[in-house]
Design an enzyme around this catalytic site. Structure first.
Site, mmCIF file in Angstrom:
data_model
loop_
_atom_site.group_PDB
_atom_site.id
_atom_site.type_symbol
_atom_site.label_atom_id
_atom_site.label_comp_id
_atom_site.label_asym_id
_atom_site.label_seq_id
_atom_site.Cartn_x
_atom_site.Cartn_y
_atom_site.Cartn_z
ATOM 1 N N CYS A 140 28.890 -6.723 7.217
ATOM 2 C CA CYS A 140 28.362 -7.548 8.305
ATOM 3 C C CYS A 140 27.013 -7.047 8.802
ATOM 4 O O CYS A 140 26.279 -7.792 9.451
ATOM 5 C CB CYS A 140 29.356 -7.560 9.462
ATOM 6 S SG CYS A 140 30.886 -8.375 9.041
ATOM 7 N N ASN A 152 26.626 -11.827 2.674
ATOM 8 C CA ASN A 152 27.837 -10.988 2.680
ATOM 9 C C ASN A 152 29.068 -11.881 2.724
ATOM 10 O O ASN A 152 29.494 -12.413 1.724
ATOM 11 C CB ASN A 152 27.789 -10.003 3.846
ATOM 12 C CG ASN A 152 29.079 -9.223 3.989
ATOM 13 O OD1 ASN A 152 29.630 -8.748 3.000
ATOM 14 N ND2 ASN A 152 29.597 -9.102 5.202
ATOM 15 N N GLU A 153 29.620 -12.080 3.905
ATOM 16 C CA GLU A 153 30.849 -12.888 3.999
ATOM 17 C C GLU A 153 30.492 -14.283 4.479
ATOM 18 O O GLU A 153 30.847 -14.686 5.585
ATOM 19 C CB GLU A 153 31.844 -12.206 4.934
ATOM 20 C CG GLU A 153 32.431 -10.940 4.324
ATOM 21 C CD GLU A 153 33.494 -10.287 5.183
ATOM 22 O OE1 GLU A 153 33.480 -10.511 6.418
ATOM 23 O OE2 GLU A 153 34.323 -9.551 4.623
ATOM 24 N N GLU A 158 28.734 1.014 4.041
ATOM 25 C CA GLU A 158 28.165 0.266 5.163
ATOM 26 C C GLU A 158 28.015 1.232 6.326
ATOM 27 O O GLU A 158 28.860 2.116 6.534
ATOM 28 C CB GLU A 158 29.076 -0.893 5.576
ATOM 29 C CG GLU A 158 28.539 -1.590 6.826
ATOM 30 C CD GLU A 158 29.215 -2.917 7.146
ATOM 31 O OE1 GLU A 158 30.310 -3.168 6.627
ATOM 32 O OE2 GLU A 158 28.626 -3.677 7.937
HETATM 33 O O1 AHR Z 1 34.437 -3.415 6.191
HETATM 34 C C1 AHR Z 1 34.234 -3.780 7.522
HETATM 35 C C2 AHR Z 1 33.712 -5.190 7.653
HETATM 36 O O2 AHR Z 1 34.679 -6.073 7.206
HETATM 37 C C3 AHR Z 1 32.508 -5.532 6.822
HETATM 38 O O3 AHR Z 1 31.334 -5.272 7.476
HETATM 39 C C4 AHR Z 1 32.630 -6.986 6.635
HETATM 40 O O4 AHR Z 1 31.957 -7.438 5.479
HETATM 41 C C5 AHR Z 1 34.101 -7.232 6.685
HETATM 42 O O5 AHR Z 1 34.423 -8.289 7.501
#
Ligand code: AHR
Length: 662
Positions: A241, A372-373, A47
């Protein structure tokens, strides 16, 4: 640590008889190899956080090369000497995807006016290394004869110089090469304009010539090498994120990241302002490392590409904006087009763009993450629409569904995760992604987390996880040996459940020593060098010794720690290619643990065994730029003649034993 000397075994036996103690016994059933270990079991998650892309993996040295940051001259400084005068304007072309460029007006002949770029906390240059400067430029009027390109060190001492001639009135890219005469992590680039008149410039860029596979627009070779050394089974990208965005306007849109560099749509990085304690107002995404480059990287690494797409939901910890269901089509189209970009024929609409960028053959992408989350009914509604559209066009595509930001602690409590799982049991996505950002002790106490999961239904992907030594996202978190060791113990649990858990990766991957927002991270770097953390070597040992079939393993009489957690954790696999039984054993106690290992069903041993030991003196030990290999795997071999043998496990250690059998 070592196989035990026969004389010592006798003494040990006497001792245990005398004390009434039984030595821990590790028994492995080699007679019935179980589930196949997925080739994608151990992977990586990239990321763009902590300057992982621009300023990190992406080797560009110029920050804000196209003047698209909110402050167009962020990272730049106008320079002049000997009283030279000039004016710098920012022009905006609404028709362009990359609308701004620079206009410089020089009323008088001279060579003392220009611009300086500060790089990403400086620029890392190596002595005698070559650098490629490039710029898009056109002369609007007057007599601009050349640019003088200069690199200076942290004391403004010139360390490289070149002259770039041949500017014309046509927008064009021009290039020249510079060689640095010294090594520095904090160089700056100066562009002096020679002559008088009006000059337009854009895409001012400086790259090392030496990049991964010597590609132009390439990646930092040392960082990719660290990834390659992990032999990852998959590459999850681009987030995280960052996929969701602070709001939907800032979400990751892959179509903005492909094609000619000057047409990629620079976007603010959501980590720019996320953490008040680590503000990074200069954090943007040039997308020089875009989706084409991600697929190429996955291919280079021999890893399955795993893109994650936005599903019409912005980060639920930020604005939580939703694309209304009746406006979801463009989001779904993006996912379908992405599959065509990766896998479509070279004469399909999106496949043609891939081919034009240099990859005629498809990338053969097999899986895609929807969101994602994400969580809540709003996620399920959107997931269903994506799944219907993707599966009806690409039935073989494996879909990955999310379970929020942590599979154990939910903003709205346990009912939220129960709700999601009740839906996943019905909807049956191919794979469900769970995340864990917890204290190191949690990982130790939950080594058997997956032991009780239902075996039917979706496979499990542990898609983001890391021990947080202080707290989730705390700036005081450390990549210390305690975290790494307890993660190793947890990984024996993941491996024992490899019939269900088919993928896992640590998060985040990279952290820039001076520009990070989130820690811990698997790999740290500065502008010149990089190192793998203790956690990195734990991942590496699992990833490089996965085996192909699961073996049943039991640990009897494990020593106990004061808090009653076990002291010894283990998993075992068979590697059918090499004919090795692979044992991974984690000793979290302060003591040597003397064990008897039984490889049940093995009739004949096949030669010397190998032990790879990862250990530290103390739980607080860490690797660092100064001591990058303080915690580092040590390999040794030893003779084995019997399928039952004694072995001493070093205090606070992870040991990989590779035992050849016939
Ligand atoms: O790994 C850091 C962040 O943690 C990522 O962007 C997210 O998916 C998680 O909350």
């Amino acid at each position: 640590m070592h196989p035990v000397h026969p004389h010592k075994i006798f003494v040990l036996l006497l001792l245990s008889v005398a004390l009434g103690a039984t030595a821990p016994r590790i028994s492995v059933d080699v007679t019935q190899p179980g589930a196949a270990i997925s080739p994608t079991m151990y992977g990586i998650f990239f990321e763009d956080i902590n300057f992982a892309a621009d300023g990190g993996l992406y080797a560009e040295l110029v920050k804000n090369r196209s003047f698209e940051f909110d402050w167009p001259l962020r990272g730049w400084q106008v320079i002049s000497r000997d009283g030279a005068k000039g004016r710098v304007l920012i022009l905006r072309d609404e028709k362009s995807r990359n609308p701004r460029h620079l206009r410089i007006q020089l009323p008088q002949q001279g060579n003392g006016f220009g611009l300086m770029n500060e790089g990403f906390r400086g620029m890392g240059l190596w002595q005698d290394a070559d650098y490629r400067f490039s710029v898009m430029a056109r002369i609007i009027e007057g007599d601009i004869t050349a640019l003088r390109i200069e690199l200076v060190d942290e004391n403004e001492r010139p360390i490289a110089e070149a002259r770039l001639e041949g500017l014309t009135s046509v927008w064009q890219s021009h290039q020249c090469q510079l060689t640095s005469n010294s090594t520095t992590s904090a160089a700056k680039l100066k562009v002096w304009i020679i002559g008088s008149g009006v000059l337009d410039m854009d895409m001012i860029s400086l790259f090392p010539k030496e990049t991964w596979k010597a590609r132009t627009n390439g990646l930092r070779a040392d960082l990719v090498q660290l990834l390659a050394d992990l032999q990852p089974g998959f590459l999850r990208f681009p987030g995280g994120c960052i996929v969701e965005g602070f709001d939907l306007s800032q979400r990751y849109q892959w179509k903005n990241t492909i094609g000619p560099l000057e047409e990629r749509v620079v976007t603010i990085n959501r980590w720019n302002f996320e953490f008040k304690h680590r503000p990074t107002p200069d954090y943007y995404q040039s997308y020089g490392l875009g989706f084409y480059e991600y697929f190429l990287l996955a291919e280079d690494l021999g890893a399955e590409p795993m893109p994650i797409v936005n599903c019409g939901m912005a980060c639920q910890f930020n604005t939580a904006e939703l694309a209304p269901l009746h406006q979801l089509d463009p989001y779904i189209a993006d996912a379908l087009d992405l599959i065509e970009f990766a896998n479509g024929a070279a004469d399909s609409k999106w496949g043609a763009i891939r081919a034009e960028m240099g990859h005629v053959e498809p990338f053969n992408m097999k899986m895609i993450g929807i969101g994602n989350e994400q969580w809540g009914p709003q996620y399920i509604e959107r997931y269903v629409k994506f799944a219907d559209a993707i599966k009806s066009k690409y039935p073989q595509m494996q879909l990955i569904a999310a379970t929020g930001s942590d599979a154990t602690i939910f903003p709205n409590g346990q009912e939220e995760i129960d709700y999601l799982w009740s839906q996943w049991r019905k909807l049956e996505p191919d794979i469900v992604d769970e995340h864990f950002y917890r204290a190191p002790e949690w990982f130790l106490q939950n080594v058997d987390w997956y032991d009780s999961y239902e075996r039917s239904g979706p496979r499990l992907f542990v898609g983001e996880w890391a021990s947080q030594s202080v707290g989730v996202g705390s700036p005081d978190n450390r990549n210390n040996w305690k975290c790494a060791l307890y993660e190793a113990a947890f990984m024996t649990g993941l491996e024992r459940n490899a019939d269900l858990v088919t993928m896992t990766c640590y998060a985040p991957l990279f952290g820039h020593e001076e520009a990070w927002q989130w820690r811990p991270d698997l790999i740290w770097f500065d502008n010149l060098t990089s190192y793998g953390t203790a956690n990195y070597y734990v991942q590496k040992l699992f990833s490089c010794h996965p085996g192909t079939r699961l073996l049943e393993i039991g640990v009897e009489e494990s020593p106990k720690q004061d808090d009653e957690t076990k002291g010894l954790y283990a998993s075992a696999t068979l590697d059918e290619k090499s004919g090795h039984v692979i044992l991974k054993v984690v000793n979290v106690t302060d003591d040597v643990v003397e064990t008897t290992i039984d490889l049940n069903g093995v009739k004949k041993m096949g030669g010397n065994a190998t032990a790879i030991l990862l250990r530290a003196d103390s739980l607080t030990d860490e690797n660092s730029l100064e001591e990058p290999k303080k915690i580092y795997p040590q390999e040794s071999s030893f003779e084995l003649t019997d399928a039952r043998f004694d072995y001493e496990f070093t205090p606070l250690s992870l040991t990989i034993l590779r035992v050849p059998i016939e």
